[in-house]
Design an enzyme around this catalytic site. Structure first.
Site, PDB file in Angstrom:
ATOM      1  N   GLU A   1      29.326  44.153  37.759  1.00  0.00           N
ATOM      2  CA  GLU A   1      29.037  44.657  39.107  1.00  0.00           C
ATOM      3  C   GLU A   1      30.077  44.157  40.112  1.00  0.00           C
ATOM      4  OE1 GLU A   1      26.845  46.941  39.701  1.00  0.00           O
ATOM      5  OE2 GLU A   1      26.083  46.866  37.660  1.00  0.00           O
TER       6      GLU A   1
ATOM      7  N   GLN B   1      24.457  19.780  30.092  1.00  0.00           N
ATOM      8  CA  GLN B   1      24.921  18.389  30.187  1.00  0.00           C
ATOM      9  C   GLN B   1      23.750  17.418  30.164  1.00  0.00           C
ATOM     10  OE1 GLN B   1      28.096  17.959  30.082  1.00  0.00           O
ATOM     11  NE2 GLN B   1      28.332  15.766  30.406  1.00  0.00           N
TER      12      GLN B   1
ATOM     13  N   GLY C   1      23.986  16.373  23.586  1.00  0.00           N
ATOM     14  CA  GLY C   1      24.329  17.073  22.345  1.00  0.00           C
ATOM     15  C   GLY C   1      23.305  18.115  21.958  1.00  0.00           C
TER      16      GLY C   1
ATOM     17  N   ASN D   1      40.274  51.796  31.807  1.00  0.00           N
ATOM     18  CA  ASN D   1      41.263  51.482  32.841  1.00  0.00           C
ATOM     19  C   ASN D   1      40.691  51.551  34.252  1.00  0.00           C
ATOM     20  OD1 ASN D   1      43.591  51.124  31.092  1.00  0.00           O
ATOM     21  ND2 ASN D   1      43.453  53.327  30.703  1.00  0.00           N
TER      22      ASN D   1
ATOM     23  N   LEU E   1      30.091  54.119  35.327  1.00  0.00           N
ATOM     24  CA  LEU E   1      31.275  54.092  36.182  1.00  0.00           C
ATOM     25  C   LEU E   1      32.480  53.513  35.434  1.00  0.00           C
ATOM     26  CD1 LEU E   1      32.754  54.302  38.926  1.00  0.00           C
ATOM     27  CD2 LEU E   1      31.813  52.037  39.487  1.00  0.00           C
TER      28      LEU E   1
ATOM     29  N   SER F   1      33.939  38.046  40.743  1.00  0.00           N
ATOM     30  CA  SER F   1      33.902  37.182  41.921  1.00  0.00           C
ATOM     31  C   SER F   1      35.085  37.464  42.839  1.00  0.00           C
ATOM     32  CB  SER F   1      33.907  35.712  41.489  1.00  0.00           C
ATOM     33  OG  SER F   1      32.688  35.366  40.873  1.00  0.00           O
ATOM     34  N   GLU F   2      36.217  37.776  42.245  1.00  0.00           N
ATOM     35  CA  GLU F   2      37.405  38.064  43.058  1.00  0.00           C
ATOM     36  C   GLU F   2      37.204  39.324  43.898  1.00  0.00           C
ATOM     37  OE1 GLU F   2      38.231  35.345  39.874  1.00  0.00           O
ATOM     38  OE2 GLU F   2      37.412  37.381  39.782  1.00  0.00           O
TER      39      GLU F   2
END
Length: 383
Positions: free
Chosen positions: A362, A335, A339, A128, A124, A365-366
């Site tokens: 896919e 975290q 290190g 652009n 798909l 998030s927006e």
């Protein structure tokens, strides 16, 4: 809503879990370092008939549902995220053929896909046309008994290695999304070739190649559904894909959490294991809680699909929540390792790089939030 599993389901999951622990997980880091497509892992999945889980019995599948597919996808992604991604992308070719294909198309293409004899992919995205799926510019023109395709696709998972592709092209570009049409295109089709394999932040062993169509001749018999119904094919396929991305994120987050909770008691600072510090305990508690929430949200979307209920909103909710959760959990896992978590001696470094993929592909998030909001507003208007 009942997510208790039957004895048959439990046996399938136990067999998958055993293969994951014994075969996939031990070599996942090395697979990533080599950057080689996981053909050996695909062979294992085929031997277990895992590609056939959602395929009807009459087309060589197991005749099970999306919930079983989702649980298996979670297990695979927790063991080897690359293999889980191949498994998920394969479904993006299977589903539209199941949902929109003719009996002849299903007999011809679903059987090798179900058996794992051939791998599938879905085309798909274009340079652009990413979030703007209706802006597909790949052109399809009917000439005699063939459609002639011209254009390109980018970032196609399994691209080049897959042999069966579902491609979205446009038979009437001036009509925008209303001209979109879906086709089944086989590897080896005249005029169909592959461009570069993208160099990515992670997933070095997962192919993401450009698909190039230069007067590619696709038989009329390979038209999937009807002309100008491709937008619906794409949207329904993406909704199923969002469940796949959500469950992949859950699996990866589970692997990161497992690594963190195993490491915390072994690392000492200030004369005691870091697992004794409340700050670490709170991180682990938050990680476990958010993983569980994402898991059940995703199972719910899969269950709704199996029950033939509306599920698009739930799939988008699962995808956005699980993907962002995965990034957060993997960050916390690094975290907790300190290190060492930033070195390639520990798998959490790879997990952190891999996690970012989930809130991009896919549908970002927006885009998921737009989908959710549109559904919520429509539901509010109906009430």
């Amino acid at each position: 809503m009942d997510f208790s599993f039957t004895e048959e389901q439990a046996e399938i999951f136990a067999a998958v879990r055993e293969v994951c622990e014994e075969e996939l997980k031990p070599q996942a880091d090395e697979l990533d370092r080599r950057g080689e497509y996981p053909w050996d892992n695909i062979k294992l999945l085929a031997e277990l008939d895992l590609f056939g889980i959602p395929i009807p019995l009459e087309y060589g599948g197991l005749g099970l549902g999306l919930i079983e597919w989702a649980v298996v996808g979670e297990l695979l992604s927790a063991a080897c995220t690359t293999t889980g991604a191949v498994y998920g992308a394969h479904m993006l070719a299977q589903y539209p053929i199941m949902a929109f294909g003719t009996d002849e198309q299903k007999a011809k293409y679903l059987r090798p896909l179900a058996a794992g004899e051939k791998i599938g992919a879905f085309g798909l995205t274009e340079p652009n046309a990413g979030s703007d799926a209706g802006n597909v510019q790949t052109r399809a023109q009917l000439q005699g008994d063939d459609y002639i395709l011209n254009g390109s696709k980018v970032f196609i998972t399994n691209g080049g290695d897959a042999e069966i592709y579902v491609i979205i092209a446009n038979v009437a570009p001036e009509k925008g999304s209303r001209g979109l049409t879906a086709f089944i295109v086989e590897k080896g089709t005249e005029g169909f070739s592959f461009g570069k394999d993208e160099e990515k932040m992670a997933y070095a062993a997962l192919s993401n190649r450009e698909l190039i169509f230069q007067d590619a001749r696709v038989p009329k018999d390979n038209l999937l559904g009807r002309e100008r119904r491709g937008f619906r094919v794409a949207m329904e396929t993406l909704s199923v894909g969002r469940i796949g991305m959500a469950i992949g994120a859950v699996g990866l987050a589970q692997a990161a959490y497992d690594a963190a909770i195993a490491y915390a008691p072994t690392r000492e600072q200030f004369g005691q294991p870091i697992s004794e510090f409340q700050a670490i305990q709170f991180m682990l508690a938050d990680m476990a809680t958010s993983i569980e929430a994402a898991r059940w949200l995703t199972y719910s979307a899969a269950w709704r699909k199996d029950q033939e209920l509306e599920y698009e909103k739930e799939a988008a909710m699962a995808k956005v929540f699980a993907s962002e959760m995965c990034v957060d959990v993997c960050n916390k896992a690094v975290q907790i390792h300190g290190g060492y978590g930033y070195t390639r001696d520990y798998a959490v470094e790879r997990y952190y790089r891999e996690a970012k993929l989930f809130d991009i592909v896919e549908g970002t998030s927006e885009i998921q939030r737009l989908v959710i909001a549109n559904r919520l507003l429509k539901e509010a208007q109906r009430s």
